[in-house]
Enzyme design. Structure first.
Site, PDB file in Angstrom:
ATOM      1  N   LYS A  85       0.951  -1.114  -0.048  1.00 57.63           N
ATOM      2  CA  LYS A  85       0.191  -0.026  -0.125  1.00 57.63           C
ATOM      3  C   LYS A  85       0.942   1.727   0.204  1.00 57.63           C
ATOM      4  CE  LYS A  85      -0.722   0.202   4.650  1.00 57.63           C
ATOM      5  NZ  LYS A  85      -0.524   1.743   4.916  1.00 57.63           N
ATOM      6  N   ASP A  86       2.393   1.520   0.553  1.00 59.70           N
ATOM      7  CA  ASP A  86       3.238   2.356   0.350  1.00 59.70           C
ATOM      8  C   ASP A  86       3.344   2.809  -1.187  1.00 59.70           C
ATOM      9  OD1 ASP A  86       2.421   3.022   3.457  1.00 59.70           O
ATOM     10  OD2 ASP A  86       4.351   1.459   3.665  1.00 59.70           O
ATOM     11  N   ARG A 133      -7.612   8.594   4.021  1.00 56.02           N
ATOM     12  CA  ARG A 133      -8.722   7.528   4.052  1.00 56.02           C
ATOM     13  C   ARG A 133      -9.269   7.247   5.251  1.00 56.02           C
ATOM     14  NH1 ARG A 133      -9.156   1.812   5.440  1.00 56.02           N
ATOM     15  NH2 ARG A 133      -6.069   2.096   5.530  1.00 56.02           N
ATOM     16  N   ARG A 134      -8.686   7.270   5.978  1.00 54.19           N
ATOM     17  CA  ARG A 134      -9.348   7.037   7.676  1.00 54.19           C
ATOM     18  C   ARG A 134     -10.239   7.539   8.222  1.00 54.19           C
ATOM     19  NH1 ARG A 134      -4.085   3.590   9.194  1.00 54.19           N
ATOM     20  NH2 ARG A 134      -4.452   1.088   8.562  1.00 54.19           N
ATOM     21  N   ARG A 151       1.007   9.991  13.713  1.00 51.68           N
ATOM     22  CA  ARG A 151       1.740   9.985  12.479  1.00 51.68           C
ATOM     23  C   ARG A 151       3.131   9.175  13.473  1.00 51.68           C
ATOM     24  NH1 ARG A 151       5.631  12.148   8.024  1.00 51.68           N
ATOM     25  NH2 ARG A 151       5.726   9.638   7.173  1.00 51.68           N
ATOM     26  N   ARG A 157       2.786   5.292  17.723  1.00 49.87           N
ATOM     27  CA  ARG A 157       1.305   5.914  17.607  1.00 49.87           C
ATOM     28  C   ARG A 157       1.087   5.283  19.115  1.00 49.87           C
ATOM     29  NH1 ARG A 157      -0.454   5.252  11.726  1.00 49.87           N
ATOM     30  NH2 ARG A 157       1.795   5.729  10.311  1.00 49.87           N
ATOM     31  N   CYS A 244      -1.145   9.452  -1.264  1.00 53.04           N
ATOM     32  CA  CYS A 244      -1.903  10.356  -0.237  1.00 53.04           C
ATOM     33  C   CYS A 244      -2.479  11.042  -0.817  1.00 53.04           C
ATOM     34  CB  CYS A 244      -0.005  10.152   0.516  1.00 53.04           C
ATOM     35  SG  CYS A 244      -0.166   8.556   0.839  1.00 53.04           S
TER      36      CYS A 244
END
Length: 309
Positions: A85-86, A133-134, A151, A157, A244
């Site tokens: 996904k990166d 997205r989140r 981040r 986190r 992104c």
């Protein structure tokens, strides 16, 4: 006969290293090679070094891959291991994603400090997430919540959450499982209600196009259902020029030779969204993903994307 170790490039975070170690273990098992035949080369990327701003503000996904890809192209590395996904939808000329490991759980994990479930958070609660997205999906379900940028590495986190900087955060369940932290989530979110990022949960291997030696080495660990599903998801992203900077969700599932894809695009505030579903043959993964992207783009209209970047 190979005498020098194969050089596997990776970022230095605990999760990135876990992914590189898994790739090495699978290659060792597939080819009967000892561990010393694989050298793990750790590189720091710009995305790792800048942790106080959203990726959309500092350049997007490529910040996690540029250093590794540069050394791939200069042949200082043989392969690079990434979270799929990166990866930007357009790779540097001469490189391709040549293998995908079997996909882990693609779902998002909710970690609540003041409530165990997203829908049970008190009015105005603070949720930390760096993912657009989140953020958009949270606002779609709970427009009353205060979403802030979170981040850093997984442990960073979680520490911020424990310190009370937020009431909850969200992370990829796959990453937590790879770090032995599958007990941490208080809720695993339904992908139908909270769809994941395209390619979430999949480890990919990047290599040079035309490197037949590496193609032969990697073919034995390439999981074909994951390859086809992620290929479809990345084609969906490419059709939407996804990065992104855009709230885009989507996932494909394979059943025999059939493939089903669900995609969703949202405005950053989560209040407007358009979904799309498409099914077909796995052999047409790229075509299906592209068609899904074109359909949802047409449905949304050009004004939907204005101001996103």
């Amino acid at each position: 006969m190979q005498t020098k170790p194969f050089r596997i490039g990776t970022r230095g975070s605990p999760l990135a290293l876990a992914q590189a170690y898994e790739t090495r273990s699978r290659l060792m098992a597939a080819h009967g090679l000892p561990e010393e035949m694989f050298e793990i080369v750790v590189l720091s990327t710009k995305g790792d070094r800048i942790t106080d701003r959203a990726l959309s503000e500092i350049g997007g996904k490529g910040l996690f891959t540029e250093e590794l890809e540069s050394q791939l192209l200069s042949e200082e590395l043989d392969i690079a291991v990434h979270s799929s996904k990166d990866m930007p939808t357009v790779l540097p000329e001469g490189l391709h994603l040549s293998a995908f490991l079997p996909r882990e759980d693609m779902r998002d994990a909710f970690i609540g400090r003041t409530a165990p479930k997203l829908l049970e958070l008190p009015h105005g609660a603070v949720v930390g997430s760096a993912s657009l997205r989140r953020q958009a999906l949270i606002r779609r379900l709970r427009p009353d919540l205060n979403v802030i940028i979170f981040r850093g590495l997984v442990d960073t986190r979680l520490r911020k959450l424990e310190e009370g900087q937020a009431d909850a955060t969200l992370l990829a369940f796959a990453g937590l499982k790879r770090l032995g932290k599958e007990h941490v989530p208080t809720e695993i979110l339904d992908p139908k209600e909270f769809p994941p990022a395209p390619a979430q949960g999949a480890i990919c291997v990047e290599s040079r196009i035309g490197d037949k030696r590496m193609d032969a080495l990697l073919a034995s660990i390439n999981d074909l259902p994951t390859f086809d599903a992620v290929t479809c998801e990345r084609a969906f992203l490419a059709a939407l020029d996804g990065s992104c900077r855009t709230p885009i969700a989507g996932y494909a599932t394979c059943d025999g030779e059939a493939l089903h894809f669900y995609g969703l695009i949202l405005t950053p505030d989560g209040q407007t969204s358009h979904g799309v579903e498409i099914s077909g043959n796995r052999a047409d993964a790229v075509k299906l993903g592209s068609q899904a992207g074109e359909k949802v783009r047409a449905r949304a209209g050009s004004s939907f994307f204005e101001g996103w970047s």
